[in-house]
Design an enzyme around this catalytic site. Structure first.
Site, PDB file in Angstrom:
ATOM      1  N   ARG A  98       0.857  -1.190   0.000  1.00 41.71           N
ATOM      2  CA  ARG A  98       0.000   0.000   0.000  1.00 41.71           C
ATOM      3  C   ARG A  98       0.887   1.232   0.000  1.00 41.71           C
ATOM      4  NH1 ARG A  98      -4.272  -1.289  -1.971  1.00 41.71           N
ATOM      5  NH2 ARG A  98      -5.287   0.594  -1.199  1.00 41.71           N
ATOM      6  N   HIS A 116      13.315  -2.541  -1.256  1.00 41.74           N
ATOM      7  CA  HIS A 116      12.814  -2.438  -2.625  1.00 41.74           C
ATOM      8  C   HIS A 116      13.680  -3.314  -3.534  1.00 41.74           C
ATOM      9  CE1 HIS A 116      10.816  -0.681  -6.069  1.00 41.74           C
ATOM     10  NE2 HIS A 116      11.999  -0.622  -6.647  1.00 41.74           N
ATOM     11  N   THR A 148      10.600   8.092   2.853  1.00 46.01           N
ATOM     12  CA  THR A 148      10.241   9.507   2.918  1.00 46.01           C
ATOM     13  C   THR A 148       9.033   9.690   2.005  1.00 46.01           C
ATOM     14  OG1 THR A 148      11.661  10.083   1.062  1.00 46.01           O
ATOM     15  CG2 THR A 148      12.663  10.176   3.264  1.00 46.01           C
TER      16      THR A 148
HETATM   17  C1  GRF Z   1      10.096  -8.377  -1.895  1.00 40.58           C
HETATM   18  O1  GRF Z   1      10.702  -8.580  -3.141  1.00 40.58           O
HETATM   19  C2  GRF Z   1      10.242  -6.945  -1.478  1.00 40.58           C
HETATM   20  O2  GRF Z   1      11.456  -6.369  -1.854  1.00 40.58           O
HETATM   21  C3  GRF Z   1       9.110  -6.292  -2.225  1.00 40.58           C
HETATM   22  O3  GRF Z   1       8.061  -7.207  -2.130  1.00 40.58           O
HETATM   23  C4  GRF Z   1       8.580  -8.530  -2.004  1.00 40.58           C
HETATM   24  C5  GRF Z   1       7.997  -9.112  -0.765  1.00 40.58           C
HETATM   25  O4  GRF Z   1       8.311 -10.480  -0.597  1.00 40.58           O
HETATM   26  N1  GRF Z   1       8.819  -4.991  -1.691  1.00 40.58           N
HETATM   27  P1  GRF Z   1       8.122 -11.176   0.816  1.00 40.58           P
HETATM   28  O5  GRF Z   1       6.707 -10.866   1.282  1.00 40.58           O
HETATM   29  O6  GRF Z   1       9.139 -10.624   1.763  1.00 40.58           O
HETATM   30  O7  GRF Z   1       8.303 -12.633   0.568  1.00 40.58           O
END
Ligand code: GRF
Length: 235
Positions: A98, A116, A148
């Protein structure tokens, strides 16, 4: 700027899905790599598998289903109320799907982290693995950064890289980035946060009080290069 957490840091983790990063953070707290305790896992989806992982580890969970709220504000009010109950020192987004409002981000400013799956500032937003292939990038990776108001644009703390091979697909890249980078750099960043080694001050990431000119670089073949060379003038 957050102070060094007295005692073990109280950590809340926000998830939406599988929860592999969450599991890595839970393990790192349990085995002492992170001087902290996960006091709450919040999911906006009741069916998120991360909730199962949290239950198995005996970590408290709560579901705040965004679909049941009239608008983003009402959803975030409920989220804040759940977080306020546990008074977290750190709020870690781990696959939380979200977008958060500026008011929410401001409330937790300096305490809010995200992971990310790209080498930010390259490829902010969704679908990063496919976009890396389309762009013909030679390398890919993941970044842990302060959140941020800039979507995927907050100061980065640590970044890890993998090589993009000729036979890679979005699926193989995603797996490689998760296993070789994400599950390693997020516990490390959280450990530094809990120890007060990294902090956010006036929009800049600090390492022991010094401005980080660039994130710590980590790769699968070596330990993180600690950022003595990456910090700027003492403030
Ligand atoms: C990960 O690749 C994270 O970087 C991204 O969403 C994915 C989440 O995977 N924001 P998980 O829920 O930690 O298995």
């Amino acid at each position: 700027m957050p102070e060094r957490c007295r005692g073990r840091a109280r950590i809340a983790v926000l998830i939406s899905g599988e929860g592999r990063n969450l599991a890595a953070l839970i393990d790192a707290c349990a085995d002492g790599r992170v001087h902290g305790e996960i006091v709450l896992v919040v999911s906006n989806r009741a069916e998120a598998n991360g909730l199962v992982r949290a239950h198995a580890a005996g970590v408290a969970t709560c579901v705040v289903p965004h679909v049941q709220f009239a608008n983003r504000q009402a959803f975030e009010d409920a989220l804040i109320s759940a977080l306020d109950d546990v008074q977290p020192d750190i709020v870690a987004l781990a696959g939380f799907m979200r977008i958060l409002t500026p008011a929410f981000v401001h409330r937790y400013c300096g305490r809010l982290l995200n992971i990310h799956p790209s080498l930010l500032p390259r490829h902010p937003g969704l679908d990063t693995h496919r976009r890396v292939l389309q762009a013909g990038d030679a390398e890919h990776g993941a970044t842990v950064h302060f959140v941020t108001q800039d979507l995927d644009g907050g100061p980065a703390i640590i970044q890890g890289r993998v090589r993009v091979d000729a036979h890679d697909t979005a699926q193989t890249l995603s797996e490689k980035v998760m296993q070789d980078v994400e599950l390693r750099i997020y516990p490390q960043a959280l450990a530094w946060m809990a120890e007060g080694v990294v902090a956010l001050d006036r929009g800049l990431a600090l390492w022991n009080g010094q401005i980080m000119e660039s994130p710590v670089q980590w790769n699968v073949d070596s330990m993180a290069t600690l950022p003595d060379a990456a910090v700027g003038a003492h403030r």
